[in-house]
Design an enzyme around this catalytic site. Structure first.
Site, PDB file in Angstrom:
ATOM      1  N   ASP A 156       0.868  -1.539   0.035  1.00 45.49           N
ATOM      2  CA  ASP A 156      -0.122   0.095   0.078  1.00 45.49           C
ATOM      3  C   ASP A 156       1.214   1.249  -0.466  1.00 45.49           C
ATOM      4  O   ASP A 156       1.895   1.104   0.203  1.00 45.49           O
ATOM      5  CB  ASP A 156      -1.076  -0.342   1.533  1.00 45.49           C
ATOM      6  CG  ASP A 156      -2.209  -0.643   1.211  1.00 45.49           C
ATOM      7  OD1 ASP A 156      -2.396  -1.186   0.134  1.00 45.49           O
ATOM      8  OD2 ASP A 156      -2.960  -0.689   2.065  1.00 45.49           O
ATOM      9  N   TYR A 171       7.609 -10.031   6.642  1.00 44.09           N
ATOM     10  CA  TYR A 171       6.945  -8.515   6.859  1.00 44.09           C
ATOM     11  C   TYR A 171       7.877  -8.172   8.214  1.00 44.09           C
ATOM     12  O   TYR A 171       7.354  -9.194   8.993  1.00 44.09           O
ATOM     13  CB  TYR A 171       5.588  -8.212   7.009  1.00 44.09           C
ATOM     14  CG  TYR A 171       4.819  -8.384   5.319  1.00 44.09           C
ATOM     15  CD1 TYR A 171       4.810  -6.391   4.591  1.00 44.09           C
ATOM     16  CD2 TYR A 171       4.451  -9.072   5.121  1.00 44.09           C
ATOM     17  CE1 TYR A 171       4.386  -7.069   3.777  1.00 44.09           C
ATOM     18  CE2 TYR A 171       3.897  -9.931   4.093  1.00 44.09           C
ATOM     19  CZ  TYR A 171       3.972  -8.976   3.283  1.00 44.09           C
ATOM     20  OH  TYR A 171       3.220  -7.893   2.136  1.00 44.09           O
TER      21      TYR A 171
END
Lengths: 256, 256
Positions: free
Chosen positions: A51, A111
């Site tokens: 994003d 992540y």
């Protein structure tokens, strides 16, 4: 010849990975740099989207070099970096087998999510950490994060993207969630075989609520593996993009 | 009431410390934030200037609170930060004696200079480290840096600022030069009782030339303590602003 790129980007001023009409995305910048090198339009395929505002230390993409263009894979690194903004860097370029696919061949991802507990957020971490000046309880945080480990139905931790078809399965396996104390806060690290859209931010958002005493561990854990047929309870706490970094994509052994 | 501010800034997109007609300086931003809080113009005094692109982890400034404005020093921190860009943060605010002066009371300063030896400069360090992909010899670097320690005439390592009167003395004492290996390169740290204009960047620039084998240690060391009456040899290697951080300013014991 198919090439695999390893890419790092500081997402602070970028509009995310995926190409869009307004540009300013990582895909747009890299495709422009390749086009300027190859003298023709070339489409790249990333391991997945990130994003707007999300960062990467080791995003992976592949593309096929146009016929007739002979250039050592190694030379693509400086060729592209000289055409990219300093916020995007190609770290490595290597030849891969013709059936390698950055998204389909991926076996897992890691992540990282950085939480800053500084009284005042350092200017060097602005947009690069979630600033939580209010203390959080690391023991509860650790207890909550451990609940996410394993094979679960994560539908409650997956946001819907308006323009996409539904996922065929919401079951994912998180092999490890790490919690590391760093000089100015906490670093969360999630490794798994795949992640739903916004899944890391939703897990982190919920875990912070728990660590700040606003939700119980059981309330969040109860959102996992919900029984079918009943209305789905969804996680409604999404951590900001700022602290999220795609660290690495795992392909197992790549055969050339 | 006189207040002392501790300020951090990421200099990447800033035009340095000192106020200038074009704005975009740390002093301009902070004076505007104070003016918006105090409803009148207030001048601040920094411990010294930093050039465009230079960063600070602990810059110090003082100002006098206008008469009639009663506000706890502690409350100035959020009051100013809400009015500042994220690249500038007030870390602390405390009351000091009326004769405290950010520049005149300073007894010493510590600067840090970061060298990146990464093959490709991380996007998170763009503008925040000097990228030297060519190897350098740490033993020679250490030997060179040690020569700067002690009390010396540093005139050869002081650049001239066009609009300023000459320094009355070029003698400074560097109490310590540190060299620390970090994950992605080397961190130099200079502590001294004062630094001439661009002195840290000139010392670093020369030291890198030596560590890369382009200058001899003796050539650079010979620029220190030059005999008067002869033409001055000057250091002509200036490291870029990118890697320079003002870490801290030392005031000894401040009495309130």
């Amino acid at each position: 010849m198919r090439l695999k790129l390893t890419i790092a980007y500081d997402g602070v001023a970028l509009a995310g990975w995926q190409s869009q009409p307004g540009g300013n995305t990582v895909q747009d910048f890299i495709e422009s740099a390749i086009a300027a090198t190859a003298k023709q339009a070339v489409r790249i395929h990333g391991s997945g989207r990130t994003d707007a505002g999300v960062h990467a230390l080791g995003q992976i993409a592949h593309f096929d070099v146009p016929e007739g263009l002979t250039m050592n894979p190694f030379n693509w690194v400086p060729a592209l970096n000289t055409k990219l903004p300093a916020s995007i860097r190609v770290l490595a370029c290597e030849e891969v087998a013709a059936d390698f696919h950055a998204r389909h061949s991926a076996q897992g991802k890691t992540y990282r999510y950085d939480l800053s507990l500084e009284p005042v957020l350092s200017p060097f971490r602005a947009g690069r950490a979630w600033h939580l000046p209010r203390q959080l309880d690391p023991f509860t945080l650790r207890e909550m994060l451990a609940c996410f480990e394993g094979r679960h139905d994560f539908e409650a931790f997956g946001a819907r993207r308006g323009n996409e078809t539904e996922e065929t399965s919401y079951v994912r396996t998180i092999t490890r969630v790490g919690l590391e104390e760093i000089a100015w806060g906490w670093r969360l690290r999630f490794t798994g075989d795949g992640f739903l859209y916004r899944m890391v931010r939703l897990m982190t958002g919920a875990a912070v609520q728990v660590a700040q005493g606003r939700l119980a561990v059981a309330e969040v854990a109860g959102l996992l593996d919900q029984a079918p047929g009943l209305p789905l309870g969804r996680c409604s706490h999404c951590a900001p993009a700022d602290g999220l970094f795609l660290e690495s994509v795992d392909y197992g052994r790549i055969t050339r």
